[in-house]
Design a protein around this motif. Structure first.
Motif, PDB file in Angstrom:
ATOM      1  N   PHE A   1      90.493  61.619 117.276  1.00  0.00           N
ATOM      2  CA  PHE A   1      89.633  62.258 118.432  1.00  0.00           C
ATOM      3  C   PHE A   1      90.027  63.943 118.873  1.00  0.00           C
ATOM      4  O   PHE A   1      91.207  63.966 119.147  1.00  0.00           O
ATOM      5  N   PHE A   2      89.030  64.578 118.852  1.00  0.00           N
ATOM      6  CA  PHE A   2      89.243  66.213 119.106  1.00  0.00           C
ATOM      7  C   PHE A   2      88.263  66.581 120.266  1.00  0.00           C
ATOM      8  O   PHE A   2      87.104  65.845 120.311  1.00  0.00           O
ATOM      9  N   ASP A   3      88.711  67.558 121.155  1.00  0.00           N
ATOM     10  CA  ASP A   3      87.670  67.765 122.089  1.00  0.00           C
ATOM     11  C   ASP A   3      86.840  69.100 121.683  1.00  0.00           C
ATOM     12  O   ASP A   3      87.454  70.098 121.079  1.00  0.00           O
TER      13      ASP A   3
ATOM     14  N   GLU B   1      94.658  72.153 112.909  1.00  0.00           N
ATOM     15  CA  GLU B   1      95.451  73.505 112.448  1.00  0.00           C
ATOM     16  C   GLU B   1      94.559  74.478 112.035  1.00  0.00           C
ATOM     17  O   GLU B   1      94.642  75.852 112.272  1.00  0.00           O
ATOM     18  N   VAL B   2      93.492  74.268 111.197  1.00  0.00           N
ATOM     19  CA  VAL B   2      92.542  75.405 110.709  1.00  0.00           C
ATOM     20  C   VAL B   2      91.580  75.784 111.809  1.00  0.00           C
ATOM     21  O   VAL B   2      91.641  76.791 112.262  1.00  0.00           O
ATOM     22  N   LEU B   3      90.934  74.941 112.302  1.00  0.00           N
ATOM     23  CA  LEU B   3      89.924  75.155 113.120  1.00  0.00           C
ATOM     24  C   LEU B   3      90.404  75.394 114.708  1.00  0.00           C
ATOM     25  O   LEU B   3      89.804  76.122 115.582  1.00  0.00           O
ATOM     26  N   GLY B   4      91.566  74.930 114.916  1.00  0.00           N
ATOM     27  CA  GLY B   4      92.270  75.135 116.077  1.00  0.00           C
ATOM     28  C   GLY B   4      91.537  74.109 117.389  1.00  0.00           C
ATOM     29  O   GLY B   4      92.010  74.679 118.376  1.00  0.00           O
ATOM     30  N   LEU B   5      90.954  72.990 116.963  1.00  0.00           N
ATOM     31  CA  LEU B   5      90.402  72.274 117.945  1.00  0.00           C
ATOM     32  C   LEU B   5      91.681  71.486 118.577  1.00  0.00           C
ATOM     33  O   LEU B   5      92.526  71.084 118.148  1.00  0.00           O
ATOM     34  N   ARG B   6      91.473  71.168 119.794  1.00  0.00           N
ATOM     35  CA  ARG B   6      92.524  70.427 120.682  1.00  0.00           C
ATOM     36  C   ARG B   6      92.259  68.866 120.356  1.00  0.00           C
ATOM     37  O   ARG B   6      91.512  68.302 120.830  1.00  0.00           O
ATOM     38  N   LYS B   7      93.444  68.325 120.006  1.00  0.00           N
ATOM     39  CA  LYS B   7      93.335  66.872 119.376  1.00  0.00           C
ATOM     40  C   LYS B   7      93.572  66.033 120.900  1.00  0.00           C
ATOM     41  O   LYS B   7      94.598  66.429 121.603  1.00  0.00           O
ATOM     42  N   LEU B   8      92.854  65.070 121.158  1.00  0.00           N
ATOM     43  CA  LEU B   8      92.808  64.383 122.290  1.00  0.00           C
ATOM     44  C   LEU B   8      93.737  63.348 122.159  1.00  0.00           C
ATOM     45  O   LEU B   8      94.700  62.953 122.908  1.00  0.00           O
TER      46      LEU B   8
END
Length: 132
Positions: free
Chosen positions: A42-44, A27-34
């Protein structure tokens, strides 16, 4: 045939609270959760997987992780708007022959040091926030 390693496929960070870290990175950094498997999240990161894994040991922050951005000032303002606090100002880290390397640092909820980095044209300078 000679042996060679391929690109790094995954890095792992130990976290105290997977739910808190999942919210921070997603939510804060906006990384896509795999995906999530139990406490493993796991995030991409642009083709590199980031694994957040619960640790019962004291968290020992390691080497910083640097996120490449196209506009460091814009990225910082966006993240500050999401509640992120930076530990320094945007600063010139390395003036190169053909470009300049700019960075700014922050930490995640477990104290892992993270950074934004931008390879900018020579002479680029961050613009102050517009008052409004």
């Amino acid at each position: 045939m000679s042996f060679s390693l391929g690109p790094v496929g995954q890095i792992a960070l130990g976290v105290a609270d997977p739910d808190r870290s999942e919210a921070f990175y997603g939510e804060v950094l906006g990384l896509r959760k795999l995906f999530r498997f139990g406490g493993l999240v796991f995030f991409d990161c642009g083709g590199l997987r980031l694994l957040l894994e619960p640790s019962s040991e004291a968290i020992q922050p390691g080497s910083p992780i640097y996120f490449r951005v196209a506009d460091i000032a814009l990225a910082r303002r966006e993240l500050e708007g999401r509640g992120l606090t930076f530990i320094d100002q945007i600063h010139l880290t390395a003036p190169m022959e053909d470009h300049d390397l700019w960075m700014t640092f922050f930490t995640d909820p477990d104290g892992h040091v993270l950074a934004l980095m931008m390879e900018a044209p020579k002479g680029w300078k961050p613009q102050p926030k517009a008052s409004g």
